[in-house]
Design a protein around this motif. Sequence first.
Motif, PDB file in Angstrom:
ATOM      1  N   ALA A  51       0.828  -1.201   0.000  1.00 45.79           N
ATOM      2  CA  ALA A  51       0.000   0.000   0.000  1.00 45.79           C
ATOM      3  C   ALA A  51       0.866   1.256   0.000  1.00 45.79           C
ATOM      4  O   ALA A  51       0.603   2.213  -0.750  1.00 45.79           O
ATOM      5  CB  ALA A  51      -0.921  -0.005   1.221  1.00 45.79           C
ATOM      6  N   ARG A  52       1.906   1.267   0.831  1.00 45.93           N
ATOM      7  CA  ARG A  52       2.794   2.433   0.876  1.00 45.93           C
ATOM      8  C   ARG A  52       3.500   2.638  -0.464  1.00 45.93           C
ATOM      9  O   ARG A  52       3.673   3.776  -0.921  1.00 45.93           O
ATOM     10  CB  ARG A  52       3.816   2.254   1.992  1.00 45.93           C
ATOM     11  CG  ARG A  52       3.241   2.452   3.392  1.00 45.93           C
ATOM     12  CD  ARG A  52       4.263   2.162   4.460  1.00 45.93           C
ATOM     13  NE  ARG A  52       3.765   2.514   5.789  1.00 45.93           N
ATOM     14  CZ  ARG A  52       4.334   2.149   6.927  1.00 45.93           C
ATOM     15  NH1 ARG A  52       5.459   1.423   6.898  1.00 45.93           N
ATOM     16  NH2 ARG A  52       3.811   2.503   8.094  1.00 45.93           N
ATOM     17  N   ASP A  53       3.885   1.542  -1.098  1.00 39.98           N
ATOM     18  CA  ASP A  53       4.554   1.642  -2.395  1.00 39.98           C
ATOM     19  C   ASP A  53       3.604   2.185  -3.453  1.00 39.98           C
ATOM     20  O   ASP A  53       3.990   3.028  -4.282  1.00 39.98           O
ATOM     21  CB  ASP A  53       5.068   0.261  -2.819  1.00 39.98           C
ATOM     22  CG  ASP A  53       5.825   0.322  -4.135  1.00 39.98           C
ATOM     23  OD1 ASP A  53       6.871   0.986  -4.194  1.00 39.98           O
ATOM     24  OD2 ASP A  53       5.354  -0.289  -5.116  1.00 39.98           O
ATOM     25  N   ALA A  54       2.333   1.745  -3.425  1.00 40.81           N
ATOM     26  CA  ALA A  54       1.350   2.236  -4.396  1.00 40.81           C
ATOM     27  C   ALA A  54       1.103   3.725  -4.213  1.00 40.81           C
ATOM     28  O   ALA A  54       1.004   4.485  -5.184  1.00 40.81           O
ATOM     29  CB  ALA A  54       0.046   1.451  -4.255  1.00 40.81           C
ATOM     30  N   ILE A  55       1.009   4.161  -2.953  1.00 41.25           N
ATOM     31  CA  ILE A  55       0.794   5.586  -2.676  1.00 41.25           C
ATOM     32  C   ILE A  55       2.013   6.397  -3.108  1.00 41.25           C
ATOM     33  O   ILE A  55       1.873   7.495  -3.679  1.00 41.25           O
ATOM     34  CB  ILE A  55       0.504   5.793  -1.184  1.00 41.25           C
ATOM     35  CG1 ILE A  55      -0.873   5.224  -0.835  1.00 41.25           C
ATOM     36  CG2 ILE A  55       0.576   7.271  -0.809  1.00 41.25           C
ATOM     37  CD1 ILE A  55      -1.177   5.206   0.648  1.00 41.25           C
ATOM     38  N   LYS A  56       3.207   5.869  -2.852  1.00 42.33           N
ATOM     39  CA  LYS A  56       4.423   6.580  -3.269  1.00 42.33           C
ATOM     40  C   LYS A  56       4.465   6.764  -4.778  1.00 42.33           C
ATOM     41  O   LYS A  56       4.774   7.849  -5.275  1.00 42.33           O
ATOM     42  CB  LYS A  56       5.651   5.798  -2.788  1.00 42.33           C
ATOM     43  CG  LYS A  56       6.972   6.469  -3.145  1.00 42.33           C
ATOM     44  CD  LYS A  56       8.161   5.667  -2.615  1.00 42.33           C
ATOM     45  CE  LYS A  56       9.475   6.333  -2.988  1.00 42.33           C
ATOM     46  NZ  LYS A  56      10.643   5.561  -2.481  1.00 42.33           N
ATOM     47  N   ARG A  57       4.125   5.700  -5.522  1.00 41.52           N
ATOM     48  CA  ARG A  57       4.132   5.802  -6.981  1.00 41.52           C
ATOM     49  C   ARG A  57       3.071   6.783  -7.459  1.00 41.52           C
ATOM     50  O   ARG A  57       3.294   7.554  -8.398  1.00 41.52           O
ATOM     51  CB  ARG A  57       3.904   4.422  -7.605  1.00 41.52           C
ATOM     52  CG  ARG A  57       5.145   3.537  -7.554  1.00 41.52           C
ATOM     53  CD  ARG A  57       4.971   2.232  -8.317  1.00 41.52           C
ATOM     54  NE  ARG A  57       4.187   1.264  -7.554  1.00 41.52           N
ATOM     55  CZ  ARG A  57       2.954   0.905  -7.817  1.00 41.52           C
ATOM     56  NH1 ARG A  57       2.315   1.461  -8.839  1.00 41.52           N
ATOM     57  NH2 ARG A  57       2.329   0.009  -7.089  1.00 41.52           N
ATOM     58  N   PHE A  58       1.908   6.788  -6.808  1.00 42.28           N
ATOM     59  CA  PHE A  58       0.843   7.734  -7.167  1.00 42.28           C
ATOM     60  C   PHE A  58       1.294   9.173  -6.943  1.00 42.28           C
ATOM     61  O   PHE A  58       1.049  10.052  -7.776  1.00 42.28           O
ATOM     62  CB  PHE A  58      -0.404   7.430  -6.329  1.00 42.28           C
ATOM     63  CG  PHE A  58      -1.498   8.444  -6.471  1.00 42.28           C
ATOM     64  CD1 PHE A  58      -2.319   8.458  -7.592  1.00 42.28           C
ATOM     65  CD2 PHE A  58      -1.719   9.403  -5.479  1.00 42.28           C
ATOM     66  CE1 PHE A  58      -3.334   9.399  -7.718  1.00 42.28           C
ATOM     67  CE2 PHE A  58      -2.722  10.343  -5.610  1.00 42.28           C
ATOM     68  CZ  PHE A  58      -3.534  10.338  -6.732  1.00 42.28           C
ATOM     69  N   ARG A  59       1.963   9.438  -5.834  1.00 47.79           N
ATOM     70  CA  ARG A  59       2.414  10.796  -5.539  1.00 47.79           C
ATOM     71  C   ARG A  59       3.470  11.253  -6.533  1.00 47.79           C
ATOM     72  O   ARG A  59       3.489  12.421  -6.941  1.00 47.79           O
ATOM     73  CB  ARG A  59       2.950  10.863  -4.117  1.00 47.79           C
ATOM     74  CG  ARG A  59       1.891  10.607  -3.047  1.00 47.79           C
ATOM     75  CD  ARG A  59       2.446  10.733  -1.648  1.00 47.79           C
ATOM     76  NE  ARG A  59       2.817  12.120  -1.363  1.00 47.79           N
ATOM     77  CZ  ARG A  59       3.356  12.517  -0.212  1.00 47.79           C
ATOM     78  NH1 ARG A  59       3.609  11.629   0.735  1.00 47.79           N
ATOM     79  NH2 ARG A  59       3.660  13.787  -0.016  1.00 47.79           N
ATOM     80  N   VAL A  60       4.360  10.346  -6.929  1.00 47.34           N
ATOM     81  CA  VAL A  60       5.388  10.699  -7.921  1.00 47.34           C
ATOM     82  C   VAL A  60       4.751  11.012  -9.261  1.00 47.34           C
ATOM     83  O   VAL A  60       5.093  12.006  -9.922  1.00 47.34           O
ATOM     84  CB  VAL A  60       6.409   9.550  -8.054  1.00 47.34           C
ATOM     85  CG1 VAL A  60       7.323   9.802  -9.249  1.00 47.34           C
ATOM     86  CG2 VAL A  60       7.231   9.420  -6.781  1.00 47.34           C
ATOM     87  N   GLU A  61       3.779  10.190  -9.678  1.00 47.88           N
ATOM     88  CA  GLU A  61       3.139  10.380 -10.982  1.00 47.88           C
ATOM     89  C   GLU A  61       2.284  11.640 -11.020  1.00 47.88           C
ATOM     90  O   GLU A  61       2.080  12.224 -12.084  1.00 47.88           O
ATOM     91  CB  GLU A  61       2.262   9.178 -11.321  1.00 47.88           C
ATOM     92  CG  GLU A  61       3.060   7.903 -11.593  1.00 47.88           C
ATOM     93  CD  GLU A  61       2.160   6.695 -11.731  1.00 47.88           C
ATOM     94  OE1 GLU A  61       0.926   6.856 -11.603  1.00 47.88           O
ATOM     95  OE2 GLU A  61       2.692   5.585 -11.949  1.00 47.88           O
ATOM     96  N   ASN A  62       1.765  12.070  -9.867  1.00 44.62           N
ATOM     97  CA  ASN A  62       0.863  13.217  -9.825  1.00 44.62           C
ATOM     98  C   ASN A  62       1.488  14.426  -9.160  1.00 44.62           C
ATOM     99  O   ASN A  62       0.771  15.331  -8.737  1.00 44.62           O
ATOM    100  CB  ASN A  62      -0.430  12.836  -9.082  1.00 44.62           C
ATOM    101  CG  ASN A  62      -1.261  11.836  -9.854  1.00 44.62           C
ATOM    102  OD1 ASN A  62      -2.077  12.210 -10.686  1.00 44.62           O
ATOM    103  ND2 ASN A  62      -1.030  10.553  -9.594  1.00 44.62           N
ATOM    104  N   ARG A  63       2.797  14.423  -9.093  1.00 45.39           N
ATOM    105  CA  ARG A  63       3.471  15.556  -8.467  1.00 45.39           C
ATOM    106  C   ARG A  63       3.213  16.818  -9.271  1.00 45.39           C
ATOM    107  O   ARG A  63       3.482  16.884 -10.464  1.00 45.39           O
ATOM    108  CB  ARG A  63       4.968  15.289  -8.375  1.00 45.39           C
ATOM    109  CG  ARG A  63       5.749  16.374  -7.663  1.00 45.39           C
ATOM    110  CD  ARG A  63       7.195  15.946  -7.528  1.00 45.39           C
ATOM    111  NE  ARG A  63       7.309  14.776  -6.665  1.00 45.39           N
ATOM    112  CZ  ARG A  63       8.299  13.905  -6.766  1.00 45.39           C
ATOM    113  NH1 ARG A  63       9.229  14.043  -7.684  1.00 45.39           N
ATOM    114  NH2 ARG A  63       8.347  12.878  -5.932  1.00 45.39           N
ATOM    115  N   GLY A  64       2.629  17.830  -8.615  1.00 48.09           N
ATOM    116  CA  GLY A  64       2.303  19.074  -9.315  1.00 48.09           C
ATOM    117  C   GLY A  64       3.540  19.906  -9.566  1.00 48.09           C
ATOM    118  O   GLY A  64       4.581  19.729  -8.936  1.00 48.09           O
TER     119      GLY A  64
END
Length: 283
Positions: A51-64
């Motif tokens: 779960a933490r890895d999925a959230i980390k990847r999401f934050r990287v992909e959606n970094r404003g």
Amino acid sequence: MPTSAIAARSERQAMDWSLVLASQGIDVAIEHDPGARIWALRVPVPDLERARDAIKRFRVENRGWSWRQQVPGSELHFHWAALAWVFLLCLLHAAVGNGLGSAEFIPSAVRAGEWWRAFTATWLHADPGHLAMNAVLGAVLLGLAMGRYGGGLAGAAALLAGAAANAVAPWIRHHEYHGLGASGVVMAALGLLTAQLVAWWRHSWRATRLILGGLMAGSWLFLELGTSPQGDVLVHALGFAFGIAAGVVLALLPARWNPRLNAVGWGIAALATLVPWWFVVRG
């Protein structure tokens, strides 16, 4: 099964992250402590690292990017790229004023095949006062809509909705007129913001009351801002309606699609601006 908590800064962040985890097949529950104003996600302990890895990847992909700033006291963001739209409005007005007849919206000309007028008319204004009103209000509404949905998606949606409002209006009223102004685009941005709470339906249909409240609040703002007798109320109403329709679609899209769709949106916004003006310049 024992669970572990992942802290979130806000309700919106908790909702977004819960969607990410659900898309990965991870069971998740949202917890909220009203007294401490704390949000958290509860996930099974065996899935915690995934779960933490999925959230980390999401934050990287959606970094404003640095132009995207949070509005104090809310969960909305202001996207400074809206000021580029304002700059282009002012630049065009300084260059041509309202004297570019080949770019105004004239129903008979559009019916004769000059479709680009529906787009180019949204960039022209009758006088500095007309320009200032749309520029100031549009900067705020478009900036917030771009911050909510992404600069490319919201920009493209607002431009297309404004042009669609121009194109549809002559089918409702049948007299000849000259139309110009960005108010259809501005009202489309208001429509996009009005529809943003529809995203709650991704989590529960019980959010309907909240969503309807948001729609009513947006409609009240439209009545305050878009029904002046001096303006084109029909185009305003159509722009607002098309903006709501676009906002509903964008709000219900899976969050993981946003980065790619936002890039496509920037391309559509550029084409919706440059291609119509190319037809005007070509003569």
